[in-house]
Scaffold this motif. Structure first.
Motif, PDB file in Angstrom:
ATOM      1  N   SER A  38       0.863  -1.167   0.000  1.00 30.03           N
ATOM      2  CA  SER A  38       0.000   0.000   0.000  1.00 30.03           C
ATOM      3  C   SER A  38       0.897   1.214   0.000  1.00 30.03           C
ATOM      4  O   SER A  38       2.115   1.108   0.131  1.00 30.03           O
ATOM      5  N   LEU A  39       0.263   2.348  -0.141  1.00 29.17           N
ATOM      6  CA  LEU A  39       1.037   3.568  -0.188  1.00 29.17           C
ATOM      7  C   LEU A  39       1.806   3.791   1.111  1.00 29.17           C
ATOM      8  O   LEU A  39       2.964   4.191   1.105  1.00 29.17           O
ATOM      9  N   GLU A  71      -2.679  -2.345 -10.734  1.00 34.21           N
ATOM     10  CA  GLU A  71      -3.638  -2.907 -11.683  1.00 34.21           C
ATOM     11  C   GLU A  71      -3.764  -2.044 -12.930  1.00 34.21           C
ATOM     12  O   GLU A  71      -3.888  -2.556 -14.036  1.00 34.21           O
ATOM     13  N   LYS A  91      -5.598   1.706   2.150  1.00 28.59           N
ATOM     14  CA  LYS A  91      -5.736   0.408   1.491  1.00 28.59           C
ATOM     15  C   LYS A  91      -7.203  -0.001   1.378  1.00 28.59           C
ATOM     16  O   LYS A  91      -7.656  -0.439   0.316  1.00 28.59           O
ATOM     17  N   GLU A 115      -8.950   2.115  -1.164  1.00 28.74           N
ATOM     18  CA  GLU A 115      -8.623   1.675  -2.524  1.00 28.74           C
ATOM     19  C   GLU A 115      -9.483   0.493  -2.925  1.00 28.74           C
ATOM     20  O   GLU A 115      -9.955   0.394  -4.052  1.00 28.74           O
ATOM     21  N   ALA A 130     -16.701   0.636 -15.102  1.00 25.53           N
ATOM     22  CA  ALA A 130     -15.362   1.034 -15.511  1.00 25.53           C
ATOM     23  C   ALA A 130     -14.465   1.147 -14.295  1.00 25.53           C
ATOM     24  O   ALA A 130     -14.886   1.593 -13.269  1.00 25.53           O
ATOM     25  N   ASN A 179      -8.739  12.597  -5.803  1.00 24.08           N
ATOM     26  CA  ASN A 179      -7.781  11.587  -6.233  1.00 24.08           C
ATOM     27  C   ASN A 179      -6.739  12.160  -7.168  1.00 24.08           C
ATOM     28  O   ASN A 179      -5.563  11.834  -7.099  1.00 24.08           O
ATOM     29  N   ASN A 235     -15.766   0.888  -8.906  1.00 20.37           N
ATOM     30  CA  ASN A 235     -15.492   1.067 -10.324  1.00 20.37           C
ATOM     31  C   ASN A 235     -15.849  -0.166 -11.142  1.00 20.37           C
ATOM     32  O   ASN A 235     -16.319  -0.064 -12.269  1.00 20.37           O
ATOM     33  N   LYS A 249      -9.829   5.158 -14.443  1.00 19.00           N
ATOM     34  CA  LYS A 249     -10.490   5.064 -13.135  1.00 19.00           C
ATOM     35  C   LYS A 249      -9.589   4.379 -12.116  1.00 19.00           C
ATOM     36  O   LYS A 249      -9.510   4.812 -10.970  1.00 19.00           O
ATOM     37  N   LEU A 250      -8.924   3.310 -12.531  1.00 17.22           N
ATOM     38  CA  LEU A 250      -8.029   2.607 -11.607  1.00 17.22           C
ATOM     39  C   LEU A 250      -6.901   3.526 -11.163  1.00 17.22           C
ATOM     40  O   LEU A 250      -6.544   3.590  -9.988  1.00 17.22           O
ATOM     41  N   PHE A 251      -6.376   4.258 -12.117  1.00 19.08           N
ATOM     42  CA  PHE A 251      -5.292   5.184 -11.815  1.00 19.08           C
ATOM     43  C   PHE A 251      -5.777   6.235 -10.822  1.00 19.08           C
ATOM     44  O   PHE A 251      -5.133   6.546  -9.832  1.00 19.08           O
ATOM     45  N   ASP A 252      -6.963   6.753 -11.106  1.00 16.23           N
ATOM     46  CA  ASP A 252      -7.560   7.781 -10.273  1.00 16.23           C
ATOM     47  C   ASP A 252      -7.828   7.267  -8.861  1.00 16.23           C
ATOM     48  O   ASP A 252      -7.665   7.977  -7.882  1.00 16.23           O
ATOM     49  N   GLY A 253      -8.248   6.014  -8.754  1.00 17.57           N
ATOM     50  CA  GLY A 253      -8.599   5.451  -7.459  1.00 17.57           C
ATOM     51  C   GLY A 253      -7.395   4.938  -6.687  1.00 17.57           C
ATOM     52  O   GLY A 253      -7.540   4.381  -5.611  1.00 17.57           O
ATOM     53  N   GLY A 254      -6.204   5.093  -7.247  1.00 12.03           N
ATOM     54  CA  GLY A 254      -5.000   4.714  -6.526  1.00 12.03           C
ATOM     55  C   GLY A 254      -4.553   3.281  -6.742  1.00 12.03           C
ATOM     56  O   GLY A 254      -3.582   2.851  -6.151  1.00 12.03           O
ATOM     57  N   SER A 255      -5.267   2.521  -7.608  1.00 15.00           N
ATOM     58  CA  SER A 255      -4.847   1.139  -7.845  1.00 15.00           C
ATOM     59  C   SER A 255      -3.799   1.099  -8.949  1.00 15.00           C
ATOM     60  O   SER A 255      -4.031   0.543 -10.021  1.00 15.00           O
ATOM     61  N   TYR A 256      -2.657   1.693  -8.677  1.00 13.59           N
ATOM     62  CA  TYR A 256      -1.639   1.807  -9.715  1.00 13.59           C
ATOM     63  C   TYR A 256      -1.162   0.467 -10.272  1.00 13.59           C
ATOM     64  O   TYR A 256      -1.003   0.338 -11.485  1.00 13.59           O
ATOM     65  N   ASN A 314     -11.132   3.875 -20.179  1.00 12.45           N
ATOM     66  CA  ASN A 314     -11.866   4.389 -19.028  1.00 12.45           C
ATOM     67  C   ASN A 314     -11.495   3.631 -17.763  1.00 12.45           C
ATOM     68  O   ASN A 314     -11.352   4.206 -16.692  1.00 12.45           O
ATOM     69  N   VAL A 315     -11.360   2.309 -17.916  1.00 16.75           N
ATOM     70  CA  VAL A 315     -11.020   1.486 -16.757  1.00 16.75           C
ATOM     71  C   VAL A 315      -9.649   1.884 -16.219  1.00 16.75           C
ATOM     72  O   VAL A 315      -9.466   2.079 -15.019  1.00 16.75           O
ATOM     73  N   ILE A 316      -8.693   2.018 -17.147  1.00 15.60           N
ATOM     74  CA  ILE A 316      -7.335   2.365 -16.722  1.00 15.60           C
ATOM     75  C   ILE A 316      -7.346   3.709 -16.017  1.00 15.60           C
ATOM     76  O   ILE A 316      -6.747   3.894 -14.951  1.00 15.60           O
TER      77      ILE A 316
END
Lengths: 286, 414
Positions: free
Chosen positions: A46-47, A257, B399, B402, B414, B120, B409, A248-255, A244-246
Motif C-alpha cells: 500500500s502507499l 492494476e 488500502k 482503494e 469502468a 484523487n 469502479n 479510473k483505476l489510476f484515479d482510485g490509486g490502484s496503480y 476508461n477502466v485504466i
C-alpha cells in the motif's frame, strides 16, 4: 580515405540521433520500464507501507478476469469504427485524389479543419447534436426511425460515431497520399486493355493504394482502441472502454492494476498489428 | 496544416504521410494513442521515486512531525500560495473581492490557483513529493474530508496553531468541531460544507423523492445520472440496503454493491459523472440525478425548473477542508487567511457567491447585509435539525479505501 569519411559520416549519424534518443530514453523508455515494474508490484502493498516487486502476476490475472468485457468491447468498437472509416474515407480520398480538380486543396483543408478545434470540444459538441431533446433525435422520431423513448446520446452508436468522426482524417490522409501517387496512365492502360472500370479498380487502383489503406487502418485502430474520451462523453455505464477502466483505476490509486492493464493493452495491440501487417504483406511500412 | 506543395517530387508517399501524421498528432494533444501512452508513462514515472528505483518497489510514505519538519518563513515573506477548487471563491469579473480585501488588509500577496479538480487527481499530483517530505509549492490546499483524513493519517500535514486563529475557535459551527479523523481540528479548518441529495428537472418529470425511486422508476429509465464520487453514491446504496454508511461490515458492503450492480444492469442509469452533470440536467438529457446542493442553487438562478430534494433516505454531509501541507513555508500567513474567512461578514460574502453550507456561526446574521434572500436558506444555513438526518461515509485507511474504489469502479462499468 573513403574509409575515414565513412567513419565520420557514421559518427555524425550517431550525434544526430543523440537528442531524440536521449529524449525518448528519458520520456519513453524509463516510464515504460517503470510501468512494467509497477504492474508486477505485490498487491498486498500500500502507499503507507510501500510496494514490493515479488514477480507475481496476480495483477494481470485479476484485471483480466474483472475487465475482459471492457477489453473486448474496446477492440470491437475500434474495429467497427475503423471499418466505417474505410467505407467513408476511401471514396472521399479517391474523390480528392482523382476528381477534385482545382478543389483538391480546399477539400484537403476541409479534412484537416476540425483539428483547429480541440478534440474535447469537438466531442462535446456531439453531445449537443445527439441530445435527447435535440433536432436529430426529434427528426428520427418523426420519421419513426427511432422509438418514442429512443435516444442516441449515451448509446454504443454514439460512442462508435464519435470515434469514427474523430479518427476519420487519419484514414483519409494516408489513403489520399497513396492514391494521389498512382500514375493515371496505369488506369488508362487498364481501360485500353478492355478492363471494365471495376476490374481496373480491383486490379490496379486498389493494390496500389494498399499501403495507404494499411497505414490508415493502423492509425485509426490503434488510438481508437485506447481511447476513453468518446466513451466518457458519449457513452453510458455499459459502453465503457478499457481506457476508461485504466483511468479510473489510476484515479482510485490502484496503480499496479492500472499498470497491468496498460501493459496488456499494449501487448495485445502490438500482436494484432504485427499479425495484420504480416498478413497485408507490407512489412516495409512498419 | 502547412501549405502542401503541388508537386511533391522526390518524396515518397510514406515520407509525406509521416509528415502529415506527425503534424496531426502534434496538433491534437490528448488525442493519440501515443500521447495516451506518454500520459500513462508520466504517471508511471511519478509512481517510482525516480525512474529505475521503482524497479525494486517503493518505499513507504508515512511521515511524522519528527521525520519531516517544516520551516516557517512567514515573518520575512509576505506571501501565500493557495490551491482551491474551481468556482469556490467569490468572483467579480476576473477578481476575487474577499481575497483582495485580505491582501490589502494584511499585505500578504496571495497566489490563488484553482488547480484542485478532484481529490484523487490532486493526491496523485502531490503524493510523490509529500511522501518523500519535499515541498509541493503550495501553502494551503482544500480537500474533502476523506482525503484530508488520509493525509492526516499519512502525516503529510502541518499542525496548526489554534491560538493564532481566534475567529475559527469562536465561530466554527458546533457540528464540524470534531470529526473522527481530526478530533481537535489540529490539522484542518473547514472551507465549505455541502449536502448530496437528488435534483430533478420539473419541466420534464414529476417529483423524485427517494433514491429508491431514482433507481427503479420506469419513466426515468436511462435518464438518471449518479455521481462517480464513491463515498457519496455508496452511502445512499448502503442506506437503501439497511446499513449505516459510517459503520458497515463487509457483508453489508457486498449487499450495497449488488444493489448498485442491479441498477446498472437494468439500464436505469445513464451515466456516472463528476461536476459535469449540471448541463444534461439543465437541457433534459438527464431528468433526475444525484447532485450537490451548491451546484443546484447556482443552477436555479438560470433555470427555475430545477429542484433539489432531500431524499427519504437522508443526505450525505461532507466538508472541504483547508490544509497546510508539510514543507509549506508560509504557515502563519495561511493561518491568517483561515482566520480571516471566519469573520462572519467575510464568510457571508463568500457563501452568497458559492452557495454551499457556511461553516461560520454568525454568518447568517451578517448575510442580511449581503443578500437578504439567502437568509434562512436551509441549504446554506441548515439548522441542527436539518442536519440530523445526514450521514457521512466511513473513514478508513488508504488500502481499504482503494479496495472500495475498485469494487465501485468494477460495478459501475469502468
Amino acid at each position: 580515405m573513403s574509409d575515414t569519411e565513412e567513419r565520420r559520416g557514421g559518427l555524425v549519424g550517431y550525434v544526430l540521433l543523440l537528442p531524440a534518443g536521449a529524449w525518448l530514453t528519458l520520456f519513453f523508455v524509463v516510464p515504460l520500464v517503470t510501468l512494467v515494474s509497477t504492474s508486477f508490484y505485490d498487491p498486498a502493498g500500500s502507499l503507507e507501507l510501500g510496494y514490493r516487486v515479488t514477480g507475481q502476476v496476480t495483477n494481470y490475472a485479476s484485471v483480466l478476469s474483472d475487465y475482459s468485457e471492457q477489453f473486448l468491447r474496446s477492440l470491437g468498437y475500434a474495429a467497427t469504427a475503423t471499418l466505417v472509416c474505410v467505407l467513408l474515407g476511401y471514396p472521399l480520398a479517391y474523390a480528392i485524389a482523382f476528381k477534385a480538380g482545382r478543389w483538391r486543396n480546399l477539400m484537403l483543408v476541409a479534412v484537416i479543419a476540425p483539428f483547429f478545434t480541440s478534440f474535447l470540444i469537438r466531442t462535446l459538441s456531439w453531445q449537443l447534436i445527439l441530445a435527447d431533446q435535440g433536432w436529430v433525435v426529434d427528426t428520427l422520431q418523426f420519421l419513426h426511425l427511432l422509438g418514442e423513448d429512443g435516444r442516441l446520446l449515451a448509446t454504443p452508436v454514439a460512442v462508435v460515431t464519435g470515434i469514427t468522426y474523430n479518427f476519420l482524417p487519419f484514414m483519409v490522409l494516408p489513403l489520399y497520399a497513396s492514391l494521389e501517387k498512382i500514375d493515371p496512365r496505369l488506369i488508362e492502360a487498364g481501360s485500353d486493355l478492355y478492363a471494365s472500370p471495376f476490374t481496373t479498380f480491383r486490379t490496379v487502383t486498389l493494390p496500389l493504394s494498399l499501403p495507404g489503406l494499411v497505414a490508415g487502418t493502423l492509425l485509426t485502430f490503434i488510438p481508437a482502441a485506447g481511447d476513453y474520451i468518446n466513451a466518457q462523453l458519449l457513452g453510458n455505464t455499459r459502453t465503457q472502454m478499457i481506457g476508461n477502466v485504466i483511468q479510473k483505476l489510476f484515479d482510485g490509486g490502484s496503480y499496479p492494476e492500472a499498470a497491468a492493464l496498460s501493459v496488456t493493452l499494449m501487448a495485445v495491440i502490438v500482436v494484432l498489428v504485427l499479425a495484420y501487417v504480416r498478413r497485408a504483406g507490407t512489412e516495409d511500412l512498419v | 496544416m502547412a501549405r502542401r506543395p503541388h508537386h511533391p517530387g522526390g518524396d515518397t508517399a510514406v515520407d509525406r504521410l509521416a509528415r502529415q501524421v506527425a503534424q496531426e498528432l502534434g496538433g491534437a494533444p490528448g488525442f493519440s494513442r501515443r500521447s495516451f501512452l506518454r500520459a500513462s508513462g508520466f504517471g508511471a514515472l511519478v509512481l517510482g521515486s525516480g525512474g529505475l528505483l521503482a524497479a525494486c518497489g517503493t518505499e513507504g510514505t508515512q511521515q511524522s512531525a519528527d521525520s519531516c519538519t517544516s520551516e516557517d518563513l512567514s515573518d520575512s515573506e509576505k506571501k501565500l500560495i493557495f490551491s482551491n477548487w474551481p468556482l469556490y471563491m467569490d468572483e467579480k469579473g476576473k477578481r476575487y473581492p474577499t481575497l483582495e480585501d485580505f491582501q490589502s488588509e494584511t499585505g500578504i500577496d496571495v497566489t490563488y490557483n484553482t488547480d484542485v479538480n478532484g481529490n484523487n487527481e490532486f493526491f496523485a499530483k502531490v503524493r510523490n513529493q509529500l511522501g518523500a517530505c519535499e515541498p509541493i509549492d503550495r501553502d494551503l490546499m482544500v480537500l474533502t474530508d476523506w482525503m484530508a483524513a488520509r493525509m492526516v493519517g499519512l502525516g503529510w500535514l502541518q499542525e496548526l496553531d489554534t491560538d493564532a486563529m481566534p475567529n475559527v475557535s469562536a465561530n466554527l459551527v458546533e457540528s464540524l468541531r470534531s470529526p473522527d479523523w481530526d478530533p481537535d481540528r489540529k490539522h484542518s479548518v473547514p472551507w465549505q460544507s455541502g449536502l448530496t441529495g437528488i435534483a430533478y428537472n420539473s419541466k420534464f418529470t414529476g417529483k423524485v423523492s427517494s433514491f429508491e425511486e431514482l433507481l427503479t422508476r420506469g419513466d426515468l429509465k436511462g435518464k438518471v445520472s449518479l455521481l462517480n464520487e464513491m463515498g457519496d453514491t455508496m452511502s445512499f446504496l448502503l442506506t437503501m440496503t439497511g446499513a449505516d454508511p459510517s459503520d458497515f461490515s463487509d457483508d453489508e458492503w457486498g449487499a450495497a454493491l449488488e444493489r448498485m450492480e442491479e441498477a446498472v444492469a437494468s439500464g436505469q442509469i445513464r451515466q456516472f459523472t463528476g461536476n459535469d452533470y449540471t448541463r444534461p440536467l439543465n437541457n433534459g438529457d438527464v431528468l433526475a440525478c444525484e447532485a450537490w446542493s451548491g451546484d443546484i442553487i447556482a443552477l436555479q438562478y438560470d433555470n427555475p425548473d430545477i429542484e433539489f430534494v432531500v431524499p427519504e433516505e437522508g443526505m450525505v454531509l461532507w466538508s472541504d477542508n483547508m490544509l497546510v501541507p508539510n514543507k509549506a513555508a508560509h504557515k502563519a500567513n495561511a493561518e491568517k487567511l483561515m482566520d480571516y474567512y471566519y469573520e462572519p461578514e467575510v464568510a457571508a460574502r463568500l457563501a452568497a457567491w458559492v452557495n454551499y453550507i457556511c461553516p461560520v456561526q454568525g454568518a447568517e446574521e451578517a448575510m442580511a447585509e449581503v443578500d437578504d434572500s439567502l437568509v434562512g436558506n436551509p441549504l446554506i444555513f441548515p439548522t441542527e435539525e436539518d442536519l440530523a438526518g445526514t450521514f457521512t461515509f466511513m473513514s478508513t485507511d488508504t488500502k481499504t479505501r482503494e479496495g472500495f474504489e475498485k469494487d465501485f469502479n468494477r460495478v459501475i462499468g469502468a
